[in-house]
Design an enzyme around this catalytic site. Structure first.
Site, PDB file in Angstrom:
ATOM      1  N   ALA A 165       0.862  -1.180   0.000  1.00  0.00           N
ATOM      2  CA  ALA A 165       0.000   0.000   0.000  1.00  0.00           C
ATOM      3  C   ALA A 165       0.898   1.229   0.000  1.00  0.00           C
ATOM      4  O   ALA A 165       2.078   1.142   0.337  1.00  0.00           O
ATOM      5  CB  ALA A 165      -0.875  -0.011   1.251  1.00  0.00           C
ATOM      6  N   GLY A 170       0.598  -5.199   0.609  1.00  0.00           N
ATOM      7  CA  GLY A 170      -0.546  -5.207  -0.297  1.00  0.00           C
ATOM      8  C   GLY A 170      -0.188  -5.782  -1.651  1.00  0.00           C
ATOM      9  O   GLY A 170      -1.036  -6.335  -2.343  1.00  0.00           O
ATOM     10  N   GLU A 201      -0.600  -9.308  -1.325  1.00  0.00           N
ATOM     11  CA  GLU A 201      -2.044  -9.550  -1.180  1.00  0.00           C
ATOM     12  C   GLU A 201      -2.737  -9.479  -2.538  1.00  0.00           C
ATOM     13  O   GLU A 201      -3.662 -10.243  -2.810  1.00  0.00           O
ATOM     14  CB  GLU A 201      -2.641  -8.572  -0.179  1.00  0.00           C
ATOM     15  CG  GLU A 201      -2.182  -8.895   1.247  1.00  0.00           C
ATOM     16  CD  GLU A 201      -2.570  -7.851   2.257  1.00  0.00           C
ATOM     17  OE1 GLU A 201      -2.257  -6.658   2.030  1.00  0.00           O
ATOM     18  OE2 GLU A 201      -3.176  -8.202   3.271  1.00  0.00           O
ATOM     19  N   GLU A 225       4.134  -5.772   6.959  1.00  0.00           N
ATOM     20  CA  GLU A 225       3.323  -4.768   7.655  1.00  0.00           C
ATOM     21  C   GLU A 225       3.644  -4.658   9.143  1.00  0.00           C
ATOM     22  O   GLU A 225       3.597  -3.573   9.710  1.00  0.00           O
ATOM     23  CB  GLU A 225       1.836  -5.071   7.487  1.00  0.00           C
ATOM     24  CG  GLU A 225       1.300  -4.854   6.082  1.00  0.00           C
ATOM     25  CD  GLU A 225       1.430  -6.069   5.182  1.00  0.00           C
ATOM     26  OE1 GLU A 225       2.275  -6.935   5.466  1.00  0.00           O
ATOM     27  OE2 GLU A 225       0.697  -6.132   4.185  1.00  0.00           O
TER      28      GLU A 225
HETATM   29  N1  T1G Z   1       4.676   3.445   0.118  1.00  0.00           N
HETATM   30  C1  T1G Z   1       5.169   4.659  -0.165  1.00  0.00           C
HETATM   31  N2  T1G Z   1       6.483   4.898  -0.439  1.00  0.00           N
HETATM   32  C2  T1G Z   1       7.314   3.833  -0.399  1.00  0.00           C
HETATM   33  C3  T1G Z   1       6.862   2.530  -0.098  1.00  0.00           C
HETATM   34  C4  T1G Z   1       5.471   2.357   0.161  1.00  0.00           C
HETATM   35  N3  T1G Z   1       4.967   1.161   0.429  1.00  0.00           N
HETATM   36  N4  T1G Z   1       7.949   1.691  -0.135  1.00  0.00           N
HETATM   37  C5  T1G Z   1       9.009   2.441  -0.450  1.00  0.00           C
HETATM   38  N5  T1G Z   1       8.636   3.729  -0.618  1.00  0.00           N
HETATM   39  C6  T1G Z   1       9.506   4.837  -1.002  1.00  0.00           C
HETATM   40  C7  T1G Z   1      10.608   5.085   0.013  1.00  0.00           C
HETATM   41  O1  T1G Z   1      10.133   5.947   1.042  1.00  0.00           O
HETATM   42  C8  T1G Z   1      11.658   5.750  -0.851  1.00  0.00           C
HETATM   43  O2  T1G Z   1      11.224   7.096  -1.060  1.00  0.00           O
HETATM   44  C9  T1G Z   1      11.530   5.030  -2.192  1.00  0.00           C
HETATM   45  O3  T1G Z   1      10.201   4.458  -2.190  1.00  0.00           O
HETATM   46  C10 T1G Z   1      12.535   3.920  -2.375  1.00  0.00           C
HETATM   47  O4  T1G Z   1      12.423   3.086  -1.209  1.00  0.00           O
HETATM   48  C11 T1G Z   1      -2.786  -3.156   2.888  1.00  0.00           C
HETATM   49  C12 T1G Z   1      -1.287  -2.017   4.864  1.00  0.00           C
HETATM   50  C13 T1G Z   1      10.275  -1.977  -1.504  1.00  0.00           C
HETATM   51  C14 T1G Z   1      12.142  -3.206  -0.343  1.00  0.00           C
HETATM   52  O5  T1G Z   1       6.278  -2.191   4.021  1.00  0.00           O
HETATM   53  O6  T1G Z   1      10.527  -2.323   2.121  1.00  0.00           O
HETATM   54  O7  T1G Z   1       0.815  -2.855   2.169  1.00  0.00           O
HETATM   55  O8  T1G Z   1      13.223   8.273  -0.044  1.00  0.00           O
HETATM   56  O9  T1G Z   1      14.777   3.509  -0.406  1.00  0.00           O
HETATM   57  O10 T1G Z   1      16.004   0.159  -0.619  1.00  0.00           O
HETATM   58  O11 T1G Z   1      -1.799  -4.981   3.921  1.00  0.00           O
HETATM   59  O12 T1G Z   1      11.136   0.369  -0.007  1.00  0.00           O
HETATM   60  O13 T1G Z   1      13.083   7.907  -2.518  1.00  0.00           O
HETATM   61  O14 T1G Z   1      11.525   9.536  -1.370  1.00  0.00           O
HETATM   62  O15 T1G Z   1      13.344   1.653   0.607  1.00  0.00           O
HETATM   63  O16 T1G Z   1      15.179  -0.385  -2.993  1.00  0.00           O
HETATM   64  C15 T1G Z   1       3.781  -2.751   3.064  1.00  0.00           C
HETATM   65  C16 T1G Z   1       8.109  -0.913   2.253  1.00  0.00           C
HETATM   66  C17 T1G Z   1       3.083  -1.452   3.139  1.00  0.00           C
HETATM   67  C18 T1G Z   1       7.334  -2.166   1.886  1.00  0.00           C
HETATM   68  C19 T1G Z   1      12.593  -1.184  -1.733  1.00  0.00           C
HETATM   69  N6  T1G Z   1       4.975  -2.619   2.251  1.00  0.00           N
HETATM   70  N7  T1G Z   1       9.184  -0.653   1.311  1.00  0.00           N
HETATM   71  O17 T1G Z   1      13.764  -0.895  -1.005  1.00  0.00           O
HETATM   72  O18 T1G Z   1      14.202   1.467  -1.786  1.00  0.00           O
HETATM   73  S1  T1G Z   1       1.640  -1.525   4.176  1.00  0.00           S
HETATM   74  C20 T1G Z   1       6.157  -2.322   2.831  1.00  0.00           C
HETATM   75  C21 T1G Z   1      10.337  -1.380   1.371  1.00  0.00           C
HETATM   76  C22 T1G Z   1       0.598  -2.530   3.302  1.00  0.00           C
HETATM   77  C23 T1G Z   1      -1.482  -3.815   3.196  1.00  0.00           C
HETATM   78  C24 T1G Z   1      -0.590  -3.029   4.052  1.00  0.00           C
HETATM   79  C25 T1G Z   1      11.413  -0.943   0.440  1.00  0.00           C
HETATM   80  C26 T1G Z   1      11.582  -1.845  -0.797  1.00  0.00           C
HETATM   81  P1  T1G Z   1      12.334   8.279  -1.262  1.00  0.00           P
HETATM   82  P2  T1G Z   1      13.748   2.444  -0.592  1.00  0.00           P
HETATM   83  P3  T1G Z   1      14.887   0.064  -1.630  1.00  0.00           P
END
Ligand code: T1G
Length: 695
Positions: free
Chosen positions: A63, A102, A105, A125
């Site tokens: 998400a 997500g 999912e 999450e």
């Molecule tokens: N939403 C918004 N921005 C995100 C994002 C996300 N999910 N994931 C990464 N970014 C931004 C991050 O802030 C950075 O921004 C840029 O992307 C590059 O990220 C309904 C509720 C995917 C492994 O927890 O683990 O889904 O600094 O530096 O090292 O059940 O990003 O460039 O402005 O980390 O290559 C669940 C979180 C969400 C994954 C890539 N998903 N992201 O790593 O790049 S909750 C997560 C990561 C959800 C559902 C629920 C990592 C990555 P900026 P980065 P990276």
């Protein structure tokens, strides 16, 4: 149709591509686009099956975290997933990069999942203080069974594609992402058809022994202490095994909302973004050239040197450990071998991985052998003259362009750099013990450190799987500088009437991994003693000083390593046992100092310790020693055991209310005086102004 998601025909297969850089997060536009494309493909008779894939470097990574806390715009994710799952035509998720949260999912609502070998899937999450809120806790157990679902969802760690095939999350590995997925989908259109995860056959979850959940809850008691989300994840997976799907989904929604509304979600999401902010350095542009690091050297085969060398080996970078003493070298290397053996025993790595890493660690007793290293990290005894001698020699042998790093935690980087003819190549890389475990790396810029040196050191931290935070070259840099008033207040509190175990317990219950006295015993009380004695001449005699710690060390009680410090330790045990002898010593010292004894509340203990951190952190910000408040939060959550679900000391203070924190500090100032409790100017300014550090 939004351009965030497009539909193209590839033969008889409709390929739905998500384009939302950088990680294809499920923003409103993506949710809308998926909905539009799935309906268009369903209505197109020329399309017999669908593939959903991500453009750029990854499948959908979850998400859009930036939307949390705001009203969720239509269409909701659940509606989109129901549509995909209900499709009469087979839908295949084509995974590369990371299908997370997500994103996984979405893939689980598809009928099949294929992935390239380098792909990963996970439900992280819980690391954001949340739980998979779009059916992940109900669908995953139906695919992999409750045990694997518990491990994946409660740890939040991803698994690689091959493992995902093994456990059933992914149906096949494909060489070419789109071509492989299209062929797979076309075949399913001919034979197989749609195959929703929530098929009638709930054999993976039906009849699950309820003991599984009780045992799993017991198994995470230590690492999930104080957290809210991990326990809710288990509740959801239990619901998947005890309730029909629809009711399980209701339970998941209810618990997801509880997590979403918890202050812990705010703290952990703050920490997530804070860890990404640290890489942004105003005067070191993102495109600053970074030196390639193909080989490294470490000077000093002690505990820190060995741990630092392991970081390089674990990252696949050949490293040479240098020590003038053959015996120290042998000892250091045998400790490294033991560390790897333990890691293999614990299942932290395979024997092959350990052997590979060990194969990358060389040894030497001659500085000349470091002449080819791209980076050399000095980790010798914490004594300035010795360090300057080492850097003088290193300057003589290191190749042009090499990075000359020091692991000092208390000495002046500029003075060390002055021992070389290339101060622009010198930088502090302050690792935290155990260096091969702790994620934090303080990168300490010297006055003359070049932008390339800074950029390379920050990037090196990432390569070593650390979180690098750039700090200024003040006494104690940022982390240890803030720790000084923290431990000072702990010492004063026990003179005023608290006991070491009361102080440690109060801060442990606040969420710290360990209290200051137990921490001192673990690190060795003689370490701080040596630093205090070395600085005795410079100490401000007007400042209240607690002699208790010195007296304990002078009794020969250096902490765990001598079997006694603030606490006693039974033979072979690391469990701190309160010691009446020390409590008497503290009382006698307080009497000698004329300090009236009183009941000290746990609340005051927490406020005096945490606000001491906040006040000093504000000073680090004022002086530019830390670039931003959230950098300080990253330092404390990754190097000092501050509970990540509170976001870090600065975020925590902001959530309490900077005006309230200031008022409390002013009360301490009235009782204890300006020398220890004068509020930082920046705190006063922010408390009376925006109430936020960053505006
Ligand atoms: N939403 C918004 N921005 C995100 C994002 C996300 N999910 N994931 C990464 N970014 C931004 C991050 O802030 C950075 O921004 C840029 O992307 C590059 O990220 C309904 C509720 C995917 C492994 O927890 O683990 O889904 O600094 O530096 O090292 O059940 O990003 O460039 O402005 O980390 O290559 C669940 C979180 C969400 C994954 C890539 N998903 N992201 O790593 O790049 S909750 C997560 C990561 C959800 C559902 C629920 C990592 C990555 P900026 P980065 P990276």
């Amino acid at each position: 149709m939004s351009d965030a998601v497009t539909l193209e025909r590839d033969g008889t297969v409709g390929v739905i591509t998500v384009r939302n850089p950088p990680v294809n997060a499920l923003s409103q536009a993506v949710r809308q686009g998926l909905k539009d494309c799935v309906s268009a493909a369903a209505a197109d008779d020329a399309i017999e099956a669908m593939v959903i894939l991500g453009d750029g470097r990854t499948f959908i990574a979850g998400a859009d975290i930036r939307e949390f806390g705001k009203p969720m715009a239509e269409p909701g994710l659940l509606e989109v997933l129901d549509m995909i799952e209900g499709s009469a035509k087979p839908v295949v998720a084509a995974i590369h990069g990371t299908a997370l949260g997500g994103g996984l999912e979405v893939a689980l609502s598809c009928h099949y999942r294929v992935a390239v070998d380098s792909g990963q899937v996970g439900l992280p999450e819980v690391k954001l203080g949340l739980l998979p809120g779009a059916g992940g806790t109900q669908r995953l157990p139906r695919v992999v069974g409750p045990q694997m679902a518990l491990e994946m969802i409660v740890s939040g760690n991803p698994i690689r594609a091959r493992k995902a095939v093994e456990v059933g999350v992914v149906d096949a590995i494909v060489d070419e992402l789109q071509a492989g997925a299209v062929a797979f989908a076309a075949a399913k259109a001919k034979a197989g058809g749609p195959h929703p995860v929530i098929s009638a056959d709930d054999s993976k979850v039906k009849g699950t022994d309820p003991k599984l959940f009780a045992e799993f809850r017991k198994s995470i008691e230590k690492r999930a202490r104080g957290f809210f989300a991990p326990w809710r994840c288990i509740d959801c997976i239990e619901a998947a095994c005890t309730l029909p799907f629809a009711e399980g989904m209701k339970r998941e929604r209810e618990l997801f909302e509880q997590c979403m509304n918890s202050p812990q979600r705010k703290g952990q999401i703050h920490a997530f973004f804070a860890e990404r902010e640290v890489a942004k350095i105003p005067d070191v542009p993102k495109d600053t050239p970074v030196q390639p690091i193909a080989s490294a050297g470490v000077i000093g085969a002690g505990t820190m040197g060995g741990g630092i060398a392991m970081n390089f080996a674990n990252a696949g970078i050949p490293v040479t450990i240098l020590d003038s003493s053959q015996e120290a070298l042998e000892r250091g290397l045998s400790i490294i071998e033991k560390n790897y053996a333990n890691s293999v025993k614990r299942g932290g790595m395979s024997q092959a991985q350990a052997d590979k890493a060990l194969g990358l660690i060389g040894r030497s007793q001659s500085m000349d052998d470091l002449g080819k290293a791209d980076v050399v990290v000095e980790a010798v005894f914490e004594e300035m003259e010795l360090k300057k001698k080492v850097f003088g020699e290193l300057d003589r042998v290191a190749k042009p362009g090499a990075i000359l790093a020091t692991n000092t935690s208390t000495l002046d980087i500029d003075e060390i750099a002055s021992a070389t003819k290339r101060p622009e190549a010198v930088i502090g890389t302050h690792f935290f013990s155990p260096a091969n475990v702790m994620r934090l790396l303080e990168v300490v810029r010297g006055a003359k450190s070049s932008k390339e040196t800074i950029a390379t050191a920050m990037d090196l931290g990432k390569k070593l799987r650390k979180v690098s935070v750039l700090v200024g070259n003040c006494d104690g840099f940022v982390g240890n500088r803030m720790l000084n008033p923290y431990t000072r207040e702990a010492a004063f509190l026990v003179e005023e009437g608290a006991t070491p175990s009361q102080v440690d317990k109060a801060i442990y219950e606040f969420g710290f991994a360990m209290g200051p006295f137990a921490m001192g015993d673990l690190a060795g009380l003689d370490v701080g003693y040596r630093v205090r004695k070395a600085r005795e001449g410079k100490r401000d005699k007007a400042m209240r000083y607690s002699p208790v710690a010195d007296r304990i060390v002078e009794m020969g009680r250096h902490g765990q390593k001598t079997g006694a410090g603030y606490y006693r330790y039974e033979e072979g045990s690391r469990t701190p046992v309160p010691d009446p002898e020390i409590e008497k010593l503290i009382r006698d010292t307080a009497k000698e100092l004329g300090i009236e004894q009183r009941q000290v509340s746990d609340e005051e203990i927490v406020e005096r310790l945490v606000y001491a951190l906040v006040n000093e952190g504000a000073r680090c910000l004022e002086e530019g020693m830390a670039l931003r408040a959230s950098d300080i939060d990253v330092i404390y959550c990754n190097g000092y055991g501050f509970p990540v679900y509170r976001g870090g000391p600065m975020f925590y203070a902001q959530e309490v209310g900077l005006d309230k924190v200031l008022a409390r500090i002013q009360e301490f100032q009235a009782v204890h005086g300006d020398l220890t409790w004068k509020p930082a100017d920046l705190l006063v300014e922010k408390a009376k102004g925006s109430g936020r550090w960053d505006s």
